[in-house]
Write a protein that holds these residues in place. Structure first.
Motif: not given
Lengths: 116, 111
Positions: B54-55, B64, B66, B72
């Motif tokens: 996720r990060e 990041t 998603d 991103s």
């Protein structure tokens, strides 16, 4: 480590002429890519080699573009005959292994082609 | 066609400010990569994030991902004039061989 070498750096040709670009990848990198980058756009893959075999050439205009990678090291990309719309930067990149998840590419500085 | 699309197309900020660039894509990915390109040069790999992450951080960079929104973001903190460049996202897809690059965000950092 030495980077990906490309030559020439710049090339100006007239339409319908032929041109060739050369690439020397990072030593030991089995996979070599040629990309075309038109001004203001992201790179578009033209052809991918794994050693000296072609893995993907689905976006290569085969009526005028050809590429080879003899002995699985250096590669040449040729355009014959060139059209005005071929004006772009031609980038060569290499990676250690094939297109597995998580493989980044190392790019050369590119050859800027202008077709007049 | 290009899979990833960056937003904004161009961004101008002052040195010391943060820069945020976004990338949206259309189909499922197994990884997403960010590259930088200085004018007249080749692309330089910055950071890779896998679909199950996720990060991710690297120095002044924060990425990041998603996957539910298929997007991103790349954050550059405390920007410097030397960060002036074009930034591209590239998506890797299951079953496809090639990374697909977006059109890029052109970042200008004013000294």
């Amino acid at each position: 480590e030495a980077g990906v070498a490309q030559s020439p750096r710049y090339k100006i040709i007239e339409k319908r002429q032929s041109v060739a670009f050369w690439c020397n990848p990072i030593s030991g990198h089995a996979t070599l890519y040629w990309y075309q980058q038109i001004l203001g756009q992201g790179p578009k893959l033209l052809i991918q080699f794994q050693n000296n075999g072609v893995v993907d050439d689905s976006q290569l205009p085969k009526d005028r573009f050809s590429a080879e990678r003899l002995k699985g090291v250096d590669s040449t990309l040729k355009i014959q005959p060139a059209k005005l719309e071929d004006s772009a930067v031609y980038l060569c990149a290499s990676s250690l292994v094939g297109d597995r998840e998580g493989q980044s590419r190392t790019f050369g500085s590119g050859t800027r082609l202008t077709v007049v | 066609s290009q899979q990833g699309e960056e937003d904004p197309q161009a961004l101008s900020i002052q040195e010391g400010e943060n820069a945020t660039m976004n990338c949206s894509y259309k189909t499922s990915i197994n990884n997403l990569q960010w590259y930088r390109q200085n004018s007249g040069r080749g692309l330089v790999h910055l950071i890779l994030i896998r679909s199950n992450e996720r990060e991710k951080h690297s120095g002044r960079l924060r990425v990041t991902l998603d996957t539910s929104k298929k997007s991103s973001s790349l954050l550059i903190t405390a920007s410097r004039a030397a960060d002036t460049a074009s930034y591209f996202c590239a998506t890797g897809h299951t079953g496809r061989r090639a990374l697909t690059f977006g059109s890029g965000t052109r970042l200008q950092v004013q000294p």
